[in-house]
Design a protein around this motif. Structure first.
Motif, PDB file in Angstrom:
ATOM      1  N   THR A  82       0.856  -1.185   0.000  1.00 26.17           N
ATOM      2  CA  THR A  82       0.000   0.000   0.000  1.00 26.17           C
ATOM      3  C   THR A  82       0.891   1.234   0.000  1.00 26.17           C
ATOM      4  OG1 THR A  82      -1.788  -1.100   1.202  1.00 26.17           O
ATOM      5  CG2 THR A  82      -1.726   1.308   1.321  1.00 26.17           C
ATOM      6  N   VAL A  83       0.547   2.193  -0.865  1.00 21.52           N
ATOM      7  CA  VAL A  83       1.272   3.462  -0.916  1.00 21.52           C
ATOM      8  C   VAL A  83       0.227   4.576  -0.972  1.00 21.52           C
ATOM      9  CG1 VAL A  83       3.005   4.853  -2.094  1.00 21.52           C
ATOM     10  CG2 VAL A  83       3.132   2.351  -2.226  1.00 21.52           C
ATOM     11  N   ILE A  84       0.279   5.449   0.035  1.00 22.89           N
ATOM     12  CA  ILE A  84      -0.643   6.575   0.113  1.00 22.89           C
ATOM     13  C   ILE A  84       0.180   7.856   0.226  1.00 22.89           C
ATOM     14  CG2 ILE A  84      -2.514   7.680   1.424  1.00 22.89           C
ATOM     15  CD1 ILE A  84      -3.125   4.866   2.582  1.00 22.89           C
ATOM     16  N   HIS A  85      -0.161   8.847  -0.580  1.00 26.59           N
ATOM     17  CA  HIS A  85       0.516  10.145  -0.517  1.00 26.59           C
ATOM     18  C   HIS A  85      -0.549  11.223  -0.446  1.00 26.59           C
ATOM     19  CE1 HIS A  85       3.464  13.250  -1.071  1.00 26.59           C
ATOM     20  NE2 HIS A  85       4.422  12.379  -1.338  1.00 26.59           N
ATOM     21  N   ARG A  86      -0.408  12.115   0.503  1.00 27.02           N
ATOM     22  CA  ARG A  86      -1.358  13.209   0.651  1.00 27.02           C
ATOM     23  C   ARG A  86      -0.943  14.420  -0.167  1.00 27.02           C
ATOM     24  NH1 ARG A  86      -2.305  14.658   6.590  1.00 27.02           N
ATOM     25  NH2 ARG A  86      -3.963  15.872   5.607  1.00 27.02           N
ATOM     26  N   TYR A  87      -1.913  15.295  -0.434  1.00 26.67           N
ATOM     27  CA  TYR A  87      -1.636  16.582  -1.066  1.00 26.67           C
ATOM     28  C   TYR A  87      -2.467  17.647  -0.365  1.00 26.67           C
ATOM     29  CZ  TYR A  87      -6.051  16.038  -3.604  1.00 26.67           C
ATOM     30  OH  TYR A  87      -7.371  15.877  -3.920  1.00 26.67           O
ATOM     31  N   GLY A  88      -2.146  18.908  -0.666  1.00 27.80           N
ATOM     32  CA  GLY A  88      -2.810  20.023  -0.009  1.00 27.80           C
ATOM     33  C   GLY A  88      -1.888  20.625   1.034  1.00 27.80           C
ATOM     34  N   LYS A  89      -2.448  21.439   1.902  1.00 31.52           N
ATOM     35  CA  LYS A  89      -1.666  22.077   2.960  1.00 31.52           C
ATOM     36  C   LYS A  89      -1.671  21.146   4.168  1.00 31.52           C
ATOM     37  CE  LYS A  89      -0.806  26.733   4.545  1.00 31.52           C
ATOM     38  NZ  LYS A  89      -1.328  28.106   4.575  1.00 31.52           N
ATOM     39  N   ILE A  90      -0.485  20.681   4.549  1.00 30.52           N
ATOM     40  CA  ILE A  90      -0.337  19.707   5.624  1.00 30.52           C
ATOM     41  C   ILE A  90       0.447  20.353   6.757  1.00 30.52           C
ATOM     42  CG2 ILE A  90       0.600  17.443   6.230  1.00 30.52           C
ATOM     43  CD1 ILE A  90       0.055  16.656   3.283  1.00 30.52           C
ATOM     44  N   VAL A  91      -0.167  20.397   7.928  1.00 29.30           N
ATOM     45  CA  VAL A  91       0.435  21.073   9.077  1.00 29.30           C
ATOM     46  C   VAL A  91       1.580  20.243   9.661  1.00 29.30           C
ATOM     47  CG1 VAL A  91      -1.671  22.329   9.639  1.00 29.30           C
ATOM     48  CG2 VAL A  91      -1.213  20.127  10.737  1.00 29.30           C
ATOM     49  N   ALA A  92       2.495  20.920  10.328  1.00 31.85           N
ATOM     50  CA  ALA A  92       3.617  20.250  10.980  1.00 31.85           C
ATOM     51  C   ALA A  92       3.093  19.186  11.941  1.00 31.85           C
ATOM     52  CB  ALA A  92       4.470  21.269  11.725  1.00 31.85           C
ATOM     53  N   GLY A  93       3.701  18.018  11.881  1.00 30.57           N
ATOM     54  CA  GLY A  93       3.315  16.897  12.727  1.00 30.57           C
ATOM     55  C   GLY A  93       2.329  15.945  12.082  1.00 30.57           C
ATOM     56  N   ALA A  94       1.708  16.337  10.970  1.00 31.97           N
ATOM     57  CA  ALA A  94       0.706  15.498  10.313  1.00 31.97           C
ATOM     58  C   ALA A  94       1.361  14.522   9.332  1.00 31.97           C
ATOM     59  CB  ALA A  94      -0.303  16.377   9.588  1.00 31.97           C
ATOM     60  N   ASN A  95       0.626  13.472   9.015  1.00 31.88           N
ATOM     61  CA  ASN A  95       1.075  12.460   8.056  1.00 31.88           C
ATOM     62  C   ASN A  95       1.126  13.033   6.641  1.00 31.88           C
ATOM     63  OD1 ASN A  95       1.167  10.190   9.847  1.00 31.88           O
ATOM     64  ND2 ASN A  95      -1.068  10.109   9.781  1.00 31.88           N
ATOM     65  N   ILE A  96       2.151  12.614   5.896  1.00 35.72           N
ATOM     66  CA  ILE A  96       2.261  12.957   4.478  1.00 35.72           C
ATOM     67  C   ILE A  96       2.172  11.707   3.610  1.00 35.72           C
ATOM     68  CG2 ILE A  96       3.747  13.877   2.649  1.00 35.72           C
ATOM     69  CD1 ILE A  96       4.993  15.731   4.727  1.00 35.72           C
TER      70      ILE A  96
END
Length: 155
Positions: A82-96
Motif C-alpha cells: 500500500t502506498v498513500i501520498h497526501r496533497y494540499g496544505k499539511i500542518v507540521a506533525g501530520a502524516n504525508i
C-alpha cells in the motif's frame, strides 16, 4: 492472497490510519511473515515551519506510484503493498506519506518499503512549498542530491 499482487495506491487530501491499512493488507493471507511500515510526517524544521503545501500531477502521480509499486512487488516478491501520498496544505506533525509492505520474510518487506520511498522521492510528480510560522511562504523545495543517491543504489 493468490495470483498477481496489485498494489493499493491512493493520492488524497485527507489523513490515513496506519492500522487500518495494515489490517487491509493482512486480513486474507497467512503467508505474510513481515509487515514493514513507513509513515512520513511533516517536520516543523526547528519550530519555524507551520505547514507544507503539497501539489501533484493528477493521474500521472497515481500512474507513477503504481509503476514503482509494481517494480517493488516483483523485485522483492511482496505479498501486498500500500502506498498513500497526501496533497494540499499539511500542518507540521501530520502524516504525508505511508508505505506498507507485506512479505514472507522481514528483509524483503524492509527492502520493498525502502525501494518505494527512494523512488517516490525522485520519480513521482509531487512538489512541496514551505509555509513558515511567521506567515512567510517559501519557494518550492528543490530536489536533494541525497535523494538521487538513494535512488541510484537500487540500479
Amino acid at each position: 492472497m493468490t495470483g498477481v499482487v496489485e498494489p493499493h495506491i491512493r493520492v488524497q487530501p485527507g489523513d490515513f490510519d496506519l492500522q487500518t491499512e495494515v489490517d487491509r493488507l493482512t486480513h486474507d493471507t497467512r503467508g505474510v511473515g513481515a509487515i514493514v511500515t513507513f509513515s512520513g510526517l511533516c517536520r516543523d524544521e526547528g519550530g519555524t515551519l507551520a505547514a507544507l503545501e503539497l501539489e501533484h500531477y493528477p493521474g500521472m502521480a497515481e500512474a507513477e506510484m503504481t509503476r514503482i509499486a509494481r517494480l517493488a512487488i516483483e523485485r522483492f516478491h511482496l505479498l501486498g503493498l500500500t502506498v498513500i501520498h497526501r496533497y494540499g496544505k499539511i500542518v507540521a506533525g501530520a502524516n504525508i506519506v505511508l508505505v506498507v509492505a507485506a512479505a514472507p520474510h522481514r528483509q524483503a518487506a524492509f527492502d520493498g518499503a525502502n525501494f518505494v520511498m527512494d523512488f517516490l522521492k525522485t520519480s513521482a510528480p509531487f512538489w512541496k512549498k514551505e509555509h513558515g510560522k511567521d506567515g512567510a511562504t517559501g519557494d518550492w523545495v528543490t530536489a536533494k542530491s541525497a535523494d538521487d543517491k538513494a535512488h541510484d543504489k537500487w540500479k
